[in-house]
Design a protein around this motif. Structure first.
Motif, PDB file in Angstrom:
ATOM      1  N   GLU A  61      63.246  50.037 -12.489  1.00 22.26           N
ATOM      2  CA  GLU A  61      64.468  50.812 -12.725  1.00 22.26           C
ATOM      3  C   GLU A  61      64.971  50.663 -14.160  1.00 22.26           C
ATOM      4  O   GLU A  61      66.167  50.574 -14.408  1.00 22.26           O
ATOM      5  CB  GLU A  61      65.548  50.422 -11.722  1.00 22.26           C
ATOM      6  CG  GLU A  61      65.138  50.660 -10.279  1.00 22.26           C
ATOM      7  CD  GLU A  61      66.173  50.181  -9.283  1.00 22.26           C
ATOM      8  OE1 GLU A  61      67.301  49.881  -9.684  1.00 22.26           O
ATOM      9  OE2 GLU A  61      65.820  50.101  -8.093  1.00 22.26           O
ATOM     10  N   ASP A  62      64.044  50.597 -15.122  1.00 18.57           N
ATOM     11  CA  ASP A  62      64.360  50.503 -16.557  1.00 18.57           C
ATOM     12  C   ASP A  62      65.190  49.277 -16.928  1.00 18.57           C
ATOM     13  O   ASP A  62      65.910  49.284 -17.918  1.00 18.57           O
ATOM     14  CB  ASP A  62      65.062  51.777 -17.050  1.00 18.57           C
ATOM     15  CG  ASP A  62      64.173  52.984 -16.949  1.00 18.57           C
ATOM     16  OD1 ASP A  62      62.948  52.836 -17.131  1.00 18.57           O
ATOM     17  OD2 ASP A  62      64.699  54.093 -16.695  1.00 18.57           O
ATOM     18  N   SER A  63      65.116  48.232 -16.151  1.00 14.53           N
ATOM     19  CA  SER A  63      65.847  47.013 -16.491  1.00 14.53           C
ATOM     20  C   SER A  63      65.089  46.231 -17.563  1.00 14.53           C
ATOM     21  O   SER A  63      63.859  46.275 -17.637  1.00 14.53           O
ATOM     22  CB  SER A  63      66.061  46.147 -15.247  1.00 14.53           C
ATOM     23  OG  SER A  63      64.827  45.707 -14.736  1.00 14.53           O
ATOM     24  N   THR A  64      65.832  45.541 -18.392  1.00 15.19           N
ATOM     25  CA  THR A  64      65.261  44.656 -19.404  1.00 15.19           C
ATOM     26  C   THR A  64      65.925  43.296 -19.254  1.00 15.19           C
ATOM     27  O   THR A  64      67.062  43.199 -18.792  1.00 15.19           O
ATOM     28  CB  THR A  64      65.496  45.179 -20.833  1.00 15.19           C
ATOM     29  OG1 THR A  64      66.904  45.322 -21.046  1.00 15.19           O
ATOM     30  CG2 THR A  64      64.809  46.517 -21.039  1.00 15.19           C
ATOM     31  N   GLY A  65      65.191  42.261 -19.669  1.00 15.26           N
ATOM     32  CA  GLY A  65      65.777  40.939 -19.544  1.00 15.26           C
ATOM     33  C   GLY A  65      64.963  39.872 -20.216  1.00 15.26           C
ATOM     34  O   GLY A  65      63.913  40.131 -20.808  1.00 15.26           O
ATOM     35  N   VAL A  66      65.480  38.672 -20.123  1.00 15.68           N
ATOM     36  CA  VAL A  66      64.841  37.510 -20.724  1.00 15.68           C
ATOM     37  C   VAL A  66      64.804  36.383 -19.697  1.00 15.68           C
ATOM     38  O   VAL A  66      65.732  36.223 -18.901  1.00 15.68           O
ATOM     39  CB  VAL A  66      65.585  37.085 -22.013  1.00 15.68           C
ATOM     40  CG1 VAL A  66      67.014  36.664 -21.722  1.00 15.68           C
ATOM     41  CG2 VAL A  66      64.848  35.994 -22.734  1.00 15.68           C
ATOM     42  N   TYR A  89      68.708  39.895 -16.114  1.00 15.10           N
ATOM     43  CA  TYR A  89      68.240  41.261 -16.326  1.00 15.10           C
ATOM     44  C   TYR A  89      69.381  42.268 -16.235  1.00 15.10           C
ATOM     45  O   TYR A  89      70.372  42.045 -15.539  1.00 15.10           O
ATOM     46  CB  TYR A  89      67.129  41.606 -15.322  1.00 15.10           C
ATOM     47  CG  TYR A  89      65.802  41.081 -15.783  1.00 15.10           C
ATOM     48  CD1 TYR A  89      64.843  41.924 -16.305  1.00 15.10           C
ATOM     49  CD2 TYR A  89      65.525  39.720 -15.760  1.00 15.10           C
ATOM     50  CE1 TYR A  89      63.644  41.444 -16.775  1.00 15.10           C
ATOM     51  CE2 TYR A  89      64.330  39.228 -16.227  1.00 15.10           C
ATOM     52  CZ  TYR A  89      63.395  40.098 -16.739  1.00 15.10           C
ATOM     53  OH  TYR A  89      62.213  39.610 -17.225  1.00 15.10           O
ATOM     54  N   SER A  90      69.206  43.394 -16.958  1.00 12.19           N
ATOM     55  CA  SER A  90      70.213  44.451 -17.013  1.00 12.19           C
ATOM     56  C   SER A  90      70.070  45.396 -15.821  1.00 12.19           C
ATOM     57  O   SER A  90      69.267  45.167 -14.920  1.00 12.19           O
ATOM     58  CB  SER A  90      70.051  45.232 -18.316  1.00 12.19           C
ATOM     59  OG  SER A  90      68.808  45.908 -18.314  1.00 12.19           O
ATOM     60  N   GLU A  91      70.819  46.511 -15.885  1.00 16.19           N
ATOM     61  CA  GLU A  91      70.779  47.563 -14.862  1.00 16.19           C
ATOM     62  C   GLU A  91      71.113  47.013 -13.477  1.00 16.19           C
ATOM     63  O   GLU A  91      70.482  47.377 -12.492  1.00 16.19           O
ATOM     64  CB  GLU A  91      69.423  48.285 -14.848  1.00 16.19           C
ATOM     65  CG  GLU A  91      69.032  48.923 -16.151  1.00 16.19           C
ATOM     66  CD  GLU A  91      70.010  49.988 -16.612  1.00 16.19           C
ATOM     67  OE1 GLU A  91      70.584  50.695 -15.772  1.00 16.19           O
ATOM     68  OE2 GLU A  91      70.190  50.090 -17.832  1.00 16.19           O
ATOM     69  N   ASP A  92      72.073  46.120 -13.414  1.00 17.22           N
ATOM     70  CA  ASP A  92      72.523  45.534 -12.154  1.00 17.22           C
ATOM     71  C   ASP A  92      71.433  44.798 -11.390  1.00 17.22           C
ATOM     72  O   ASP A  92      71.537  44.606 -10.185  1.00 17.22           O
ATOM     73  CB  ASP A  92      73.160  46.606 -11.248  1.00 17.22           C
ATOM     74  CG  ASP A  92      74.413  47.196 -11.864  1.00 17.22           C
ATOM     75  OD1 ASP A  92      75.112  46.456 -12.581  1.00 17.22           O
ATOM     76  OD2 ASP A  92      74.675  48.388 -11.631  1.00 17.22           O
ATOM     77  N   GLN A  93      70.369  44.393 -12.080  1.00 11.69           N
ATOM     78  CA  GLN A  93      69.312  43.622 -11.422  1.00 11.69           C
ATOM     79  C   GLN A  93      69.739  42.158 -11.268  1.00 11.69           C
ATOM     80  O   GLN A  93      69.324  41.492 -10.344  1.00 11.69           O
ATOM     81  CB  GLN A  93      68.003  43.711 -12.214  1.00 11.69           C
ATOM     82  CG  GLN A  93      67.424  45.096 -12.270  1.00 11.69           C
ATOM     83  CD  GLN A  93      66.908  45.566 -10.929  1.00 11.69           C
ATOM     84  OE1 GLN A  93      66.400  44.785 -10.138  1.00 11.69           O
ATOM     85  NE2 GLN A  93      67.029  46.847 -10.665  1.00 11.69           N
TER      86      GLN A  93
END
Length: 129
Positions: A61-66, A89-93
């Protein structure tokens, strides 16, 4: 006081590592990873030094993170390193957890497999300098 405790712990930790190994562990060991979750392809890049690692990933779902990773050297098998990780992670992940294993079949090659709660099952390939 905290800096003295940290310094003492770091010196004691480094004293346990043989000199040749310490120098080798200071050089980052990079890798790339491709995975799959829910029929979506996921990617990441990472690096490891002194049994600590960081991985930047593109999840579902196009999430990005570290992710921050901690590696464990097995005492009898130098070439095998299990790891665990925790990421954001972004996008509410939200928070991600991961785990897997990396092996060194040759002096310069890293192969790995793992599971990531957002990026799914993945395979890794990297190199050592």
């Amino acid at each position: 006081m905290k800096s003295i405790l940290f310094s003492t712990t770091l010196i004691a930790f480094l004293a346990l590592i043989p000199a040749g190994e310490a120098a080798a562990q200071l050089i980052p060991q990079p890798w790339v990873s491709v995975g799959s979750r829910n029929d979506e392809t996921t990617f990441s890049i990472g690096a490891r030094a002194l049994n600590l690692g960081v991985e930047f990933g593109l999840g579902t779902e196009d999430s990005t993170g570290v992710d921050a990773l901690a590696f464990v050297n097995l005492p009898l098998i130098d070439q095998v390193s299990p790891y665990v990780g925790l990421g954001l992670y972004s996008e509410d992940q939200g928070v991600a957890v991961s785990g897997g294993v990396q092996i060194n079949p040759t002096d310069n090659l890293i192969l790995g497999a793992g599971y990531h709660s957002i990026r799914g099952v993945n395979g890794q390939v990297g190199f050592r300098f």
